[in-house]
Design a protein around this motif. Structure first.
Motif, PDB file in Angstrom:
ATOM      1  N   THR A   1      31.737  39.684  44.167  1.00  7.82           N
ATOM      2  CA  THR A   1      31.424  41.007  44.441  1.00  7.82           C
ATOM      3  C   THR A   1      33.262  40.914  45.479  1.00  7.82           C
ATOM      4  N   ILE A   2      33.968  40.315  46.120  1.00  9.72           N
ATOM      5  CA  ILE A   2      35.003  39.938  46.231  1.00  9.72           C
ATOM      6  C   ILE A   2      36.297  40.861  45.687  1.00  9.72           C
ATOM      7  N   SER A   3      36.457  41.519  47.016  1.00  2.00           N
ATOM      8  CA  SER A   3      38.144  41.845  46.468  1.00  2.00           C
ATOM      9  C   SER A   3      39.382  41.453  45.887  1.00  2.00           C
ATOM     10  N   ASP A   4      40.125  42.381  45.588  1.00  2.00           N
ATOM     11  CA  ASP A   4      41.516  41.216  44.622  1.00  2.00           C
ATOM     12  C   ASP A   4      42.484  41.157  46.312  1.00  2.00           C
ATOM     13  N   VAL A   5      42.756  42.242  46.789  1.00  4.35           N
ATOM     14  CA  VAL A   5      43.135  41.661  47.754  1.00  4.35           C
ATOM     15  C   VAL A   5      42.884  40.114  48.937  1.00  4.35           C
ATOM     16  N   ALA A   6      41.286  40.366  49.358  1.00  2.38           N
ATOM     17  CA  ALA A   6      40.525  39.441  49.842  1.00  2.38           C
ATOM     18  C   ALA A   6      40.651  38.049  48.905  1.00  2.38           C
TER      19      ALA A   6
ATOM     20  N   GLU B   1      41.756  39.448  37.348  1.00  2.00           N
ATOM     21  CA  GLU B   1      43.897  39.615  36.133  1.00  2.00           C
ATOM     22  C   GLU B   1      44.751  38.780  37.572  1.00  2.00           C
ATOM     23  N   VAL B   2      45.418  39.366  39.026  1.00  5.03           N
ATOM     24  CA  VAL B   2      45.667  38.612  39.592  1.00  5.03           C
ATOM     25  C   VAL B   2      46.197  37.225  40.028  1.00  5.03           C
ATOM     26  N   MET B   3      45.226  36.546  39.462  1.00  2.00           N
ATOM     27  CA  MET B   3      45.433  35.217  39.749  1.00  2.00           C
ATOM     28  C   MET B   3      46.723  34.567  39.059  1.00  2.00           C
ATOM     29  N   ARG B   4      46.629  35.432  37.201  1.00  2.00           N
ATOM     30  CA  ARG B   4      47.554  35.064  37.071  1.00  2.00           C
ATOM     31  C   ARG B   4      48.481  34.426  37.129  1.00  2.00           C
ATOM     32  N   GLN B   5      49.608  34.960  37.946  1.00  2.00           N
ATOM     33  CA  GLN B   5      50.488  34.548  38.325  1.00  2.00           C
ATOM     34  C   GLN B   5      50.401  33.846  40.270  1.00  2.00           C
ATOM     35  N   PRO B   6      49.386  33.586  40.512  1.00  2.00           N
ATOM     36  CA  PRO B   6      49.002  32.611  40.947  1.00  2.00           C
ATOM     37  C   PRO B   6      49.367  30.883  40.461  1.00  2.00           C
ATOM     38  N   LEU B   7      48.206  31.766  39.485  1.00  2.00           N
ATOM     39  CA  LEU B   7      48.136  29.856  38.544  1.00  2.00           C
ATOM     40  C   LEU B   7      48.967  29.774  38.411  1.00  2.00           C
TER      41      LEU B   7
ATOM     42  N   ARG C   1      51.302  29.091  41.319  1.00  3.40           N
ATOM     43  CA  ARG C   1      51.355  27.908  42.219  1.00  3.40           C
ATOM     44  C   ARG C   1      51.214  28.250  43.862  1.00  3.40           C
ATOM     45  N   GLU C   2      52.110  29.347  44.133  1.00  2.22           N
ATOM     46  CA  GLU C   2      52.353  30.988  45.304  1.00  2.22           C
ATOM     47  C   GLU C   2      52.049  31.714  44.903  1.00  2.22           C
ATOM     48  N   VAL C   3      51.391  33.106  45.865  1.00  2.00           N
ATOM     49  CA  VAL C   3      51.367  34.341  45.812  1.00  2.00           C
ATOM     50  C   VAL C   3      52.281  35.243  46.557  1.00  2.00           C
ATOM     51  N   THR C   4      53.281  36.227  46.335  1.00  2.00           N
ATOM     52  CA  THR C   4      53.972  36.488  47.076  1.00  2.00           C
ATOM     53  C   THR C   4      53.184  38.092  47.692  1.00  2.00           C
ATOM     54  N   ILE C   5      53.485  38.639  48.669  1.00  2.00           N
ATOM     55  CA  ILE C   5      52.937  39.756  48.787  1.00  2.00           C
ATOM     56  C   ILE C   5      54.143  40.795  49.501  1.00  2.00           C
ATOM     57  N   ALA C   6      53.882  42.229  49.288  1.00  2.00           N
ATOM     58  CA  ALA C   6      55.096  42.367  49.402  1.00  2.00           C
ATOM     59  C   ALA C   6      55.153  44.216  50.210  1.00  2.00           C
ATOM     60  N   ARG C   7      55.637  44.569  50.592  1.00  2.00           N
ATOM     61  CA  ARG C   7      55.852  45.654  51.874  1.00  2.00           C
ATOM     62  C   ARG C   7      56.994  46.155  51.389  1.00  2.00           C
TER      63      ARG C   7
END
Length: 510
Positions: A275-280, A315-321, A324-330
């Motif tokens: 049940t986890i959200s994509d942000v979590a 689907e949001v895991m595709r880029q980190p896989l 091997r890093e996740v970028t959060i843009a604000r």
């Protein structure tokens, strides 16, 4: 009177020096500037109560507090202690020694006791890099900050203890930490592969995955042992290096998940609910925090019942896989969290939970199977190197009394294979194992013979594999060769790697 105190702000998994300037002059008022958030703005109420409990008082004058650099947002209650000390020093109630040599952080309770803060390890690392003598922190952060060598760490339970230290420097609150001894300590593994009866082929696949850092998908009915196998994967992974342990600890420190302080020396195993959200999962939020994939950095992320996760989450895991890093843009900043983890996922083979040729299963049409498997996108499956079927263990195997091969024995082979990879990639600082190779490196290190090429071409034509699956097979074959201690990839290595693509085989859908 003007006073300067040095603090620290966490940005991503790193810290940045903050200068807290306190100016007291005639007048009335309390002014806090420098992009503070609500938690920082509310500090005046906590500070007033804590100072009174210490037998001191806030001056009845105009207090102006500036937190520089002014264009960097300051978040959380960790600035309570430096602000309180700045006011007391500027008003002449506290006369410190060598104030400029310390980085000071901490949250205040109303009774003056100090509460722990997030990011103590990044703060300590930055303090050392900036040339400070040491850091002054709450007692619960002491062990975490003391991981950093050549840096004095003093930890306190109450504001009065900290004030006493600043006025008469002493060693009573000095915290030490033996990093090398902690990393060398290897506790007895509770979950061991010797408890797993049968499933030799699956354990072999897990060994290959651990040796090369490959992602793996376990497909089987309920009770076949998928979760049991997944939970034992960390027991055969190599010990973390100092660099890996520090980086993992920094992430958990920033996320506020340090329990008891000290370095994290065992590889993380994260198993979020479906049940986890994509942000979590990937991280983010109003005030960005690392997600589960970053908390699994240098460890294992286990997704049980993969099709039950929301498609957007997967689907949001595709880029980190891939990266091997996740970028959060604000709008005003961008954060990057490391996310080099092994993905271990499990799923049932059909909507009923059993294989379509099983007597228990009611049977499913190809359309029903396509809808079920359609919950997982093809590009995501392509990023999983190993797909294997986990069959239920026969009664004869369950009734056997001898224990299976232990995790320590398997781990020795895994470590030997990893050492071969470390030597191979010694001049490539961003690559540690085979799963991290890009296309250029695959061409350089995964050359195969003409017969192996023909075998792979036949499999690709018959199974209609994608170009990404082609690369995955070569990487896995390279790992199998490393486990055997040979340089050349043989036909048998290619054949075994192809067998680990269950979802690509003809007839799998029924």
């Amino acid at each position: 009177m003007l006073t300067q105190i040095f603090g620290s702000a966490v940005f991503g998994i790193d810290a940045q020096q903050i200068t807290i300037e306190v100016h007291i002059h005639p007048g009335v008022g309390y002014h806090l500037v420098g992009l503070p958030d609500n938690a920082v703005k509310e500090s005046n109420h906590r500070i007033a109560a804590a100072v009174m409990e210490c037998g001191l008082k806030l001056p009845g004058k105009r207090i102006t507090i500036n937190m520089a650099p002014a264009d960097l947002r300051k978040e959380g209650a960790a600035y309570d202690v430096p602000i309180a000390l700045g006011i007391l020093i500027a008003s002449g109630q506290v006369v410190p020694q060598e104030l400029e040599r310390w980085v000071i952080m901490g949250e205040l309770s109303l009774d003056g006791s100090l509460r722990p803060v997030r990011g103590a390890l990044p703060m300590a690392l930055q303090a050392k890099a900036d040339g400070f003598r040491g850091v002054l922190l709450p007692a619960e952060n002491g062990q975490e900050a003391a991981i950093v060598d050549d840096l004095e760490v003093h930890a306190f339970n109450h504001l009065t203890d900290l004030i006493d230290f600043l006025q008469s420097y002493h060693q009573e609150n000095l915290v030490t930490y033996d990093l090398s001894a902690q990393l060398a300590y290897q506790p007895q593994t509770v979950l061991d592969f010797e408890d797993v009866k049968g499933q030799e082929s699956i354990k072999r696949c897990m060994e290959v995955a651990a040796a090369g850092g490959h992602n793996i998908l376990l497909i089987g009915p309920p009770g076949a042992g998928k979760t049991m196998l997944a939970k034992r994967l960390p027991s055969i992974l190599p010990p973390m290096s100092t660099e890996e342990a520090l980086e993992t600890t920094k992430i958990h420190s920033v996320a506020g998940q340090m329990k008891g302080g000290g370095i994290i020396y065992q590889r993380p195993f994260r198993a979020p609910h479906h049940t986890i959200s994509d942000v979590a999962l990937v991280g983010g939020g109003t005030y960005p925090q690392p997600g589960e994939i970053s908390l699994a950095h240098h460890g294992v992320l286990f997704l049980d019942e993969l099709p039950e996760f929301k498609r957007s989450v997967l689907e949001v895991m595709r880029q980190p896989l891939e990266d091997r890093e996740v970028t959060i843009a604000r709008a005003k900043f961008t954060l990057t969290y490391p996310a080099s983890f092994m993905l271990v996922a499990s799923m049932n083979p059909t909507p009923s939970g059993y294989f379509h040729d099983d007597k228990i299963s009611s049977g499913h049409s190809a359309a029903e199977m396509q809808r079920y498997l359609g919950k997982i996108s093809g590009p995501l499956l392509d990023r999983i190197d190993l797909h294997v079927e986990v069959q239920p263990v026969p009664f004869e195997k369950l009734a056997q009394t001898p224990l299976a091969e232990s995790s320590s024995a398997i781990r020795e082979r895994v470590m030997a294979a990893r050492q071969r990879q470390a030597k191979r990639f010694a001049n490539l600082p961003n690559i540690h194992h085979n799963a991290e190779m890009n296309t250029k490196q695959i061409r350089a290190y995964c050359s195969i013979s003409a017969s192996s090429l023909a075998l792979l071409k036949s499999a690709m034509d018959r199974l209609r594999l994608s170009a990404r699956a082609y690369d995955r097979i070569l990487k896995v074959a390279r790992t199998i060769a490393d486990l055997e201690g040979v340089d050349a990839i043989a036909d048998a290595h290619i054949a075994e790697a192809i067998q680990y693509r269950s979802l690509d085989r003809e007839g799998w859908l029924g």
